[in-house]
Write a protein that holds these residues in place. Structure first.
Motif, PDB file in Angstrom:
ATOM      1  N   THR A 166      28.529  42.132 -11.509  1.00 15.07           N
ATOM      2  CA  THR A 166      28.896  41.054 -10.580  1.00 15.07           C
ATOM      3  C   THR A 166      28.083  41.163  -9.298  1.00 15.07           C
ATOM      4  OG1 THR A 166      31.142  40.947 -11.482  1.00 15.07           O
ATOM      5  CG2 THR A 166      30.806  40.030  -9.270  1.00 15.07           C
ATOM      6  N   LEU A 167      27.938  42.387  -8.778  1.00 12.84           N
ATOM      7  CA  LEU A 167      27.133  42.591  -7.580  1.00 12.84           C
ATOM      8  C   LEU A 167      25.696  42.122  -7.815  1.00 12.84           C
ATOM      9  CD1 LEU A 167      26.540  43.772  -4.755  1.00 12.84           C
ATOM     10  CD2 LEU A 167      26.219  46.008  -5.890  1.00 12.84           C
ATOM     11  N   LEU A 168      25.141  42.473  -8.971  1.00 13.73           N
ATOM     12  CA  LEU A 168      23.768  42.090  -9.268  1.00 13.73           C
ATOM     13  C   LEU A 168      23.634  40.570  -9.367  1.00 13.73           C
ATOM     14  CD1 LEU A 168      20.951  43.158  -9.829  1.00 13.73           C
ATOM     15  CD2 LEU A 168      21.567  43.365 -12.247  1.00 13.73           C
ATOM     16  N   GLU A 169      24.603  39.919  -9.985  1.00 14.80           N
ATOM     17  CA  GLU A 169      24.537  38.472 -10.132  1.00 14.80           C
ATOM     18  C   GLU A 169      24.696  37.759  -8.785  1.00 14.80           C
ATOM     19  OE1 GLU A 169      23.684  36.563 -12.512  1.00 14.80           O
ATOM     20  OE2 GLU A 169      23.440  38.134 -14.001  1.00 14.80           O
ATOM     21  N   VAL A 170      25.549  38.276  -7.897  1.00 17.02           N
ATOM     22  CA  VAL A 170      25.720  37.676  -6.575  1.00 17.02           C
ATOM     23  C   VAL A 170      24.417  37.787  -5.788  1.00 17.02           C
ATOM     24  CG1 VAL A 170      26.892  37.912  -4.339  1.00 17.02           C
ATOM     25  CG2 VAL A 170      28.212  37.985  -6.473  1.00 17.02           C
ATOM     26  N   SER A 171      23.751  38.947  -5.886  1.00 12.38           N
ATOM     27  CA  SER A 171      22.483  39.106  -5.174  1.00 12.38           C
ATOM     28  C   SER A 171      21.424  38.151  -5.701  1.00 12.38           C
ATOM     29  CB  SER A 171      22.006  40.557  -5.280  1.00 12.38           C
ATOM     30  OG  SER A 171      21.566  40.842  -6.609  1.00 12.38           O
ATOM     31  N   ARG A 172      21.469  37.855  -7.010  1.00 18.24           N
ATOM     32  CA  ARG A 172      20.495  36.954  -7.604  1.00 18.24           C
ATOM     33  C   ARG A 172      20.821  35.490  -7.299  1.00 18.24           C
ATOM     34  NH1 ARG A 172      20.317  39.702 -13.670  1.00 18.24           N
ATOM     35  NH2 ARG A 172      18.815  41.374 -13.229  1.00 18.24           N
ATOM     36  N   ALA A 173      22.123  35.130  -7.363  1.00 17.07           N
ATOM     37  CA  ALA A 173      22.526  33.731  -7.204  1.00 17.07           C
ATOM     38  C   ALA A 173      22.600  33.304  -5.746  1.00 17.07           C
ATOM     39  CB  ALA A 173      23.867  33.506  -7.889  1.00 17.07           C
ATOM     40  N   LEU A 179      31.863  52.136   0.157  1.00 19.17           N
ATOM     41  CA  LEU A 179      30.741  51.543   0.881  1.00 19.17           C
ATOM     42  C   LEU A 179      31.018  50.070   1.151  1.00 19.17           C
ATOM     43  CD1 LEU A 179      27.734  52.915  -1.223  1.00 19.17           C
ATOM     44  CD2 LEU A 179      28.432  53.711   1.053  1.00 19.17           C
ATOM     45  N   ALA A 180      30.494  49.592   2.268  1.00 22.27           N
ATOM     46  CA  ALA A 180      30.489  48.153   2.533  1.00 22.27           C
ATOM     47  C   ALA A 180      29.214  47.591   1.944  1.00 22.27           C
ATOM     48  CB  ALA A 180      30.549  47.882   4.035  1.00 22.27           C
ATOM     49  N   LEU A 181      29.348  46.673   0.986  1.00 25.07           N
ATOM     50  CA  LEU A 181      28.179  46.124   0.306  1.00 25.07           C
ATOM     51  C   LEU A 181      27.712  44.807   0.924  1.00 25.07           C
ATOM     52  CD1 LEU A 181      29.301  46.831  -3.375  1.00 25.07           C
ATOM     53  CD2 LEU A 181      27.739  48.189  -1.969  1.00 25.07           C
ATOM     54  N   ARG A 183      28.670  32.086   8.996  1.00 23.49           N
ATOM     55  CA  ARG A 183      29.566  31.688   7.904  1.00 23.49           C
ATOM     56  C   ARG A 183      29.096  32.206   6.545  1.00 23.49           C
ATOM     57  NH1 ARG A 183      31.215  25.462   8.375  1.00 23.49           N
ATOM     58  NH2 ARG A 183      29.409  24.999   9.620  1.00 23.49           N
ATOM     59  N   ARG A 184      28.025  32.952   6.524  1.00 22.08           N
ATOM     60  CA  ARG A 184      27.500  33.481   5.273  1.00 22.08           C
ATOM     61  C   ARG A 184      27.646  35.003   5.233  1.00 22.08           C
ATOM     62  NH1 ARG A 184      24.311  30.109   2.390  1.00 22.08           N
ATOM     63  NH2 ARG A 184      23.136  31.874   1.518  1.00 22.08           N
ATOM     64  N   SER A 185      27.549  35.539   4.074  1.00 21.07           N
ATOM     65  CA  SER A 185      27.565  36.999   3.919  1.00 21.07           C
ATOM     66  C   SER A 185      26.234  37.434   3.330  1.00 21.07           C
ATOM     67  CB  SER A 185      28.713  37.441   3.005  1.00 21.07           C
ATOM     68  OG  SER A 185      28.543  36.917   1.703  1.00 21.07           O
ATOM     69  N   ARG A 186      25.820  38.633   3.700  1.00 27.24           N
ATOM     70  CA  ARG A 186      24.578  39.157   3.163  1.00 27.24           C
ATOM     71  C   ARG A 186      24.761  40.629   2.831  1.00 27.24           C
ATOM     72  NH1 ARG A 186      20.844  39.367   8.666  1.00 27.24           N
ATOM     73  NH2 ARG A 186      21.945  41.124   9.657  1.00 27.24           N
ATOM     74  N   LEU A 187      23.855  41.130   2.003  1.00 28.23           N
ATOM     75  CA  LEU A 187      23.929  42.531   1.601  1.00 28.23           C
ATOM     76  C   LEU A 187      23.718  43.446   2.799  1.00 28.23           C
ATOM     77  CD1 LEU A 187      21.838  42.446  -1.695  1.00 28.23           C
ATOM     78  CD2 LEU A 187      24.273  43.030  -1.539  1.00 28.23           C
ATOM     79  N   THR A 188      24.497  44.510   2.850  1.00 27.30           N
ATOM     80  CA  THR A 188      24.229  45.555   3.822  1.00 27.30           C
ATOM     81  C   THR A 188      23.024  46.355   3.359  1.00 27.30           C
ATOM     82  OG1 THR A 188      25.641  47.125   2.674  1.00 27.30           O
ATOM     83  CG2 THR A 188      26.683  45.736   4.364  1.00 27.30           C
TER      84      THR A 188
END
Length: 310
Positions: free
Chosen positions: A10-17, A47-49, A55-60
């Motif tokens: 799921t983490l990998l797909e969120v980073s891709r999408a 960890l905080a990912l 209004r957006r979130s991004r990878l730490t």
């Protein structure tokens, strides 16, 4: 550390999408399910990912490092897992089988073409040998399935009956012409015999069936040889009497190279001395799809063989 495999994907797909909603659409779940999986993953890792930016979130930074490693390794891990699962679901790869060559010519050979046609990715490795050698190889894990002439009494093994063979005493016409046709126990006790190995397999059960279990076995064994084909060849050459399975001597009887010997009936004697053949395997054998397919095919194809392999 045990980490939820689904959460990593799921983490990998969120980073891709780029967004939870887009990743959810690709994964076939709801955006809230994506959020829950990511929170659970952060809890497992400590960890905080993701971090909020407006209004957006991004990878730490930690999340980005993890995603980079996942991009590199997770597909390979997934492929390895699928390959491992295929062992349990896909009939593919090698199964090692052992048995006595004469019996396998009659029993195994006709069963192999339809088996191999049904499972095109299956490979069979067939080895022939005597029961003692085959049993040792089975216990050592060198073969997966073997045919034995006795039930496996080892705790580590399991076996099922697959066929019965009738034992027949035969001798060449030349031998009988020189010594006469034996009928009584006295006649048979005076004969020359070709026996399978030192334990007189086949000769012993035939003798006890013909003359009773208390009758001493004949002493005139002129050759011990652990090969059924060679026993028949020596009998055809006039060297003595051989007790062999019915399926092995049929052609020789039909061609007149040997004759069947029938002792006089006695009280307590049996008309048809028989032996049972068993299919054996290790109880702890890995239940791979290929092993189960071959074992079950041979067992299911065998009921008629209990009347004698023909």
């Amino acid at each position: 550390m045990l980490v939820n495999h689904e959460g990593l994907w799921t983490l990998l797909e969120v980073s891709r999408a780029g967004t939870h909603a887009a990743a959810a659409a690709r994964l076939g779940v709801t955006p809230s399910a994506v959020g829950q999986q990511l929170k659970a993953l952060e809890g497992q890792l400590g960890l905080a990912l993701f971090e909020r930016v407006g209004r957006r979130s991004r990878l730490t930074t930690a999340g980005a490092v993890l995603v980079a490693r996942l991009e590199e390794h997770l597909p390979a891990v997934e492929a390895a897992i699928e390959e491992a699962r295929a062992e349990q679901t896909v009939v593919r790869g090698e199964v090692r089988f052992g048995g006595p060559a004469p019996f396998c010519r009659v029993w195994l050979r006709p069963r192999l073409p339809p088996l191999l046609a049904r499972y095109p990715e299956l490979t069979l490795s067939v080895r022939f040998g005597v029961a003692s050698v085959l049993l040792h190889r089975l216990l050592a894990g060198e073969v997966d399935l073997v045919v034995l002439s006795v039930p496996a009494d080892e705790v580590a093994l399991e076996s099922r009956p697959i066929a019965q063979e009738e034992f027949i005493a035969v001798a060449a016409p030349r031998y009988l012409g020189e010594r006469g046709m034996p009928r009584t126990v006295t006649d048979f006790s005076a004969q020359r015999y070709i026996a399978f190995d030192e334990d007189l397999a086949m000769l012993t059960p035939w003798w006890h069936a013909a003359f009773g279990p208390r009758t001493p076995l004949p002493k005139g064994v002129v050759c011990h040889i652990a090969n059924l084909d060679e026993m028949l060849a020596l009998a055809e050459a006039g060297c003595g009497i051989a007790v062999l399975p019915d399926y092995l001597v049929e052609d020789s009887l039909r061609a007149g190279r040997v004759q069947a010997l029938k002792p006089e009936r006695r009280r307590g004697s049996l008309r048809q001395p028989r032996g049972t053949l068993w299919l054996a395997w290790r109880r702890a054998a890995a239940p791979t799809a290929r092993f189960l397919a071959v074992r079950d095919w041979l067992l299911e194809a065998s009921p008629a063989a209990l009347q004698g392999p023909r």
